[in-house]
Scaffold this active site. Structure first.
Site, PDB file in Angstrom:
ATOM      1  N   ASP A 164       1.004  -1.305   0.116  1.00  0.00           N
ATOM      2  CA  ASP A 164       0.102   0.039  -0.008  1.00  0.00           C
ATOM      3  C   ASP A 164       0.921   1.372  -0.019  1.00  0.00           C
ATOM      4  OD1 ASP A 164      -2.460  -1.497  -0.061  1.00  0.00           O
ATOM      5  OD2 ASP A 164      -2.581  -1.330   2.128  1.00  0.00           O
ATOM      6  N   TYR A 165       1.921   1.160   0.906  1.00  0.00           N
ATOM      7  CA  TYR A 165       2.927   2.492   0.884  1.00  0.00           C
ATOM      8  C   TYR A 165       3.509   2.466  -0.541  1.00  0.00           C
ATOM      9  CZ  TYR A 165       6.685   5.183   2.563  1.00  0.00           C
ATOM     10  OH  TYR A 165       7.516   6.270   2.627  1.00  0.00           O
ATOM     11  N   CYS A 176     -12.958  10.003  21.958  1.00  0.00           N
ATOM     12  CA  CYS A 176     -11.780   9.214  22.357  1.00  0.00           C
ATOM     13  C   CYS A 176     -12.171   8.059  23.246  1.00  0.00           C
ATOM     14  CB  CYS A 176     -10.723   9.847  22.803  1.00  0.00           C
ATOM     15  SG  CYS A 176      -9.249   9.079  23.429  1.00  0.00           S
ATOM     16  N   LYS A 195      16.270 -13.849  -0.569  1.00  0.00           N
ATOM     17  CA  LYS A 195      16.272 -12.988   0.534  1.00  0.00           C
ATOM     18  C   LYS A 195      16.047 -14.018   1.849  1.00  0.00           C
ATOM     19  CE  LYS A 195      14.447  -8.903   2.578  1.00  0.00           C
ATOM     20  NZ  LYS A 195      14.074  -9.571   3.909  1.00  0.00           N
ATOM     21  N   GLU A 240      23.165 -13.227   7.510  1.00  0.00           N
ATOM     22  CA  GLU A 240      22.188 -13.702   8.254  1.00  0.00           C
ATOM     23  C   GLU A 240      22.227 -15.162   8.883  1.00  0.00           C
ATOM     24  OE1 GLU A 240      17.869 -12.236   7.917  1.00  0.00           O
ATOM     25  OE2 GLU A 240      19.725 -11.450   7.356  1.00  0.00           O
ATOM     26  N   ARG A 283      21.082  -6.824  14.580  1.00  0.00           N
ATOM     27  CA  ARG A 283      20.964  -5.451  14.059  1.00  0.00           C
ATOM     28  C   ARG A 283      20.447  -4.568  15.117  1.00  0.00           C
ATOM     29  NH1 ARG A 283      16.705  -2.778  11.696  1.00  0.00           N
ATOM     30  NH2 ARG A 283      16.759  -1.909   9.857  1.00  0.00           N
ATOM     31  N   LYS A 326      21.216  -6.123  -6.005  1.00  0.00           N
ATOM     32  CA  LYS A 326      22.179  -4.865  -5.641  1.00  0.00           C
ATOM     33  C   LYS A 326      22.975  -4.603  -6.922  1.00  0.00           C
ATOM     34  CE  LYS A 326      23.015  -6.999  -1.248  1.00  0.00           C
ATOM     35  NZ  LYS A 326      23.812  -7.640  -0.315  1.00  0.00           N
ATOM     36  N   SER A 359      17.837  -0.981   6.536  1.00  0.00           N
ATOM     37  CA  SER A 359      16.971  -2.139   5.719  1.00  0.00           C
ATOM     38  C   SER A 359      17.074  -1.874   4.278  1.00  0.00           C
ATOM     39  CB  SER A 359      15.482  -2.117   6.375  1.00  0.00           C
ATOM     40  OG  SER A 359      14.994  -0.794   6.189  1.00  0.00           O
ATOM     41  N   LEU A 360      16.078  -2.576   3.607  1.00  0.00           N
ATOM     42  CA  LEU A 360      16.084  -2.547   2.124  1.00  0.00           C
ATOM     43  C   LEU A 360      14.486  -1.864   1.791  1.00  0.00           C
ATOM     44  CD1 LEU A 360      17.696  -5.661   0.727  1.00  0.00           C
ATOM     45  CD2 LEU A 360      18.956  -3.337   1.182  1.00  0.00           C
TER      46      LEU A 360
END
Length: 701
Positions: A45-46, A417, A128, A186, A149, A302, A92-93
């Protein structure tokens, strides 16, 4: 609504309105991600919002807004391990979800680098791994430290545990390794090993793990190293940082060097030269996903050439030269039991679906986001319905659609609220459009907002007070000892004033832990500018924006003086133009700062807080460049590098890149076609230079 129209069907007026809506929506999403650590949108969505914004700007370049969205990071380090500060951030990627996203990524790379169409742009591609990121520091070939991390800046020191993994060499083999290097990769657990581990745990009457990733993370982070040693953990090496000297010219050569030094690397990594080859590889790996011995959630691409990686650089959360092509989200059907309301730090009311627990992709899901009341209306969802949900990676699960309506009554968003009873309203912008999110108007009198703001204030990305986490903040707030940020620094006095027992007598505390907490609080009485501003939790002013303001103003006093002047003078004032003139700062952030300053209770809180802490000036990085600390503006067409690369290079040298010309501008770099900015620079008598003169100044002729 223009948001439903295809980009090619938009009129100029509709496009302008849509760009404004998108700027607000993306800024809200960024604030949720960077400030709250609680994303309200799925990655898909983003990304859809960003892609629509880019498409409109491409069709109507003259409408591009000053606050146009630009490319903008896990969990904090726990208390059981020593903290380990990374020499370079573990970022992050960015994600791609479609073939078009991948093609756009390649186009962006070419545009940034200014590559000719016939010039080869090679990538490495690799599965990944769905595991736990780990950074290994080697000095003179010996493993000195292993760190998780964490939040990207600070992780946990798990050196003793990492030494038990057979895939991690304690001493590097071969030759050619740098004197000092951080090798990153990883930690994971093979599927067969995970099944065996869970069988043993179940037989012993212990709780089993939900999935291999959780098993790997829990096994590496054991305080008892013998438990870690008994777990079948593996490690793939695929990246590095802080190398004392170059050791390769390409990403592919670097990973080959890791193998020569004794690391296990992924045999499925390849080097490819076209987007078509990239997408073919993705399809191949997706088809093999179930048969691989380890869990994966996508493919990583990459840029292969390391000199190009260096030129491309980073945005705040990710490198420009890499992207993760994610597999489609996993889905399941379950029953919606109810809809709860969560109140965020900035007062946003978010409806959350309470679900009959269901397993999605190996994880038991009992809650999912419904985003906002418009989304609920669009879905037509209500308690009792059978709904389809999806989970993509670590993103909050979301409700996709109603599969089978239930007998429950329609659900309506409350207009008060649920925590403090204050009115909950949808704010109206200057164009008369309602915000998609309903917000509590209670401000700091709302306990939910107060607690969330306090949690943010002490978080790793803000003041980073050791030993003061969410649990402690909630406890102190419930006891009445901490109601506002300044109370943290008055904790001992407030406990005494409230007639409470000394902290060392509280359950969960002792004399030593109480002393440590008070010492940690006192250690933060001097706080860096950017951390302090981020800690205030002002809407649209997160980690990235705070750092931009700090680099531009250097001192808190000069910055807040500009905010005050903007609040008093309004959007026509010079101070307002100074705020939005900073490259990457939009009107939303500036107006939010002005609104914050305009509230009496905020001014009172800030004045009280500044009696307790000293905000340290931002010190420009010592780059040795003559442009360090200078404010520069680029205008016209650049011929030797792209505009994005020029801005990135100037920032790396310590310059402050602005989007508008003012009396505070030091240098204007003008290329062919320079217009009003050049005219204004000449009227103000500012230093104006050509691109060649600029390159000579920074030593890049």
């Amino acid at each position: 609504m223009s948001g439903d129209k295809p980009v090619e069907a938009l009129s100029e007026a509709e496009a302008a309105a849509e760009l404004e809506r998108l700027a607000r929506a993306i800024a809200d999403a960024d604030a949720a991600y960077y400030q709250n650590d609680a994303p309200e949108l799925t990655d898909a969505d983003y990304d859809a919002l960003r892609q629509r914004n880019l498409a409109i700007e491409a069709r109507f370049p003259a409408l591009k807004r000053e606050d146009s969205p630009t490319d903008r990071v896990g969990a904090e380090a726990g208390d059981g391990f020593a903290k380990a500060r990374h020499s370079a951030p573990m970022l992050s990627l960015d994600n791609a979800f479609t073939d078009e996203d991948v093609a756009d990524f390649a186009v962006r790379i070419r545009r940034f680098l200014g590559l000719a169409p016939e010039e080869t742009l090679a990538f490495t591609a690799e599965p990944k791994i769905d595991g736990l990121s780990l950074s290994l520091t080697y000095e003179n070939g010996k493993l000195m430290r292993a760190a998780t991390r964490g939040d990207g800046q600070t992780g946990e020191d798990v050196t003793a545990n990492a030494r038990t993994l057979g895939d991690i060499p304690v001493k590097l083999k071969g030759k050619g390794w740098p004197e000092r290097i951080e090798v990153r990769g990883e930690v994971y657990m093979a599927k067969s090993a995970f099944a065996d581990l869970n069988a043993r745990e179940a037989e012993a009457g212990r709780k089993v793990f939900a999935n291999p990733r959780n098993a790997a993370a829990g096994s590496l982070r054991q305080l008892d190293v013998e438990i870690t040693k008994s777990r079948p953990l593996r490690f793939f090496a695929y990246a590095w940082a802080a190398a004392s000297e170059p050791f390769a010219q390409t990403q592919f050569e670097a990973v080959k060097a890791f193998a020569d030094w004794g690391f296990v690397t992924n045999s499925r990594m390849i080097r490819i030269k076209t987007v078509e080859e990239v997408l073919s590889y993705y399809q191949e790996i997706e088809a093999e996903r179930a048969s691989l011995e380890y869990d994966i959630d996508g493919v990583v691409y990459k840029v292969d050439r390391l000199d190009w990686q260096q030129r491309l650089g980073f945005v705040s959360r990710a490198p420009r030269w890499a992207i993760a092509h994610k597999f489609p989200a996993e889905k399941a059907v379950t029953t919606l039991l109810g809809i709860d309301i969560q109140v965020g730090r900035t007062g946003s009311l978010t409806p959350v679906a309470r679900l009959e627990p269901v397993t999605v992709g190996g994880v038991v899901v009992s809650n999912a986001t419904l985003h906002n009341e418009d989304e609920i209306a669009r879905l037509g969802v209500k308690p009792g319905d059978k709904v389809e949900i999806q989970r993509a990676g670590d993103v909050i699960p979301q409700v996709l659609r109603v599969v089978e309506p239930g007998q429950g009554a329609p659900w309506a968003m409350p207009d008060t609220c649920p925590v403090c009873g204050s009115a909950a309203v949808r704010e109206i912008d200057d164009a008369g459009r309602a915000d998609v999110r309903r917000r509590c108007t209670g401000g700091l009198i709302c306990p939910a907002q107060a607690v969330e703001r306090l949690k943010h204030f002490v978080s790793r990305k803000a003041l980073d007070i050791d030993g003061l986490g969410e649990k402690q903040v909630l406890l102190f707030h419930e006891k009445g000892a901490v109601k506002a940020p300044q109370d943290i620094f008055r904790l001992k006095k407030n406990i005494e004033a409230a007639g409470l027992p000394p902290l060392e007598e509280w359950e969960g505390f002792g004399a030593q832990s109480a002393r440590k907490l008070y010492s940690a609080i006192d250690a933060r009485r001097k706080v860096p500018f950017a951390r302090f501003l981020n800690g205030l939790g002002i809407r649209y002013v997160g980690q990235t924006t705070s750092a931009q303001f700090a680099r531009s103003f250097l001192s808190w006093q000069s910055f807040w003086a500009a905010v005050k002047a903007a609040e008093e003078g309004g959007i026509e004032s010079e101070a307002y133009n100074e705020l939005i003139g900073i490259d990457g700062i939009g009107q939303a952030a500036a107006r939010s700062l002005m609104a914050f300053e305009g509230e009496p209770h905020n001014r009172e809180m800030l004045a009280a807080l500044l009696e307790e802490v000293e905000v340290e000036d931002e010190i420009p990085a010592e780059t040795g460049s003559p442009v360090t600390g200078k404010t520069v503006v680029f205008t016209g067409t650049l011929e030797k590098m792209t505009r994005d690369e020029a801005k990135a290079r100037a920032s790396a040298l310590g310059a402050k890149v602005a989007g508008t010309v003012s009396a505070k501008t030091d240098i204007v770099i003008a290329g062919p076609g320079a217009g009003s900015k050049l005219v204004k620079a000449e009227q103000l008598g500012l230093a104006v230079m050509t691109e060649d003169e600029w390159l000579a100044l920074i030593g890049e002729t």
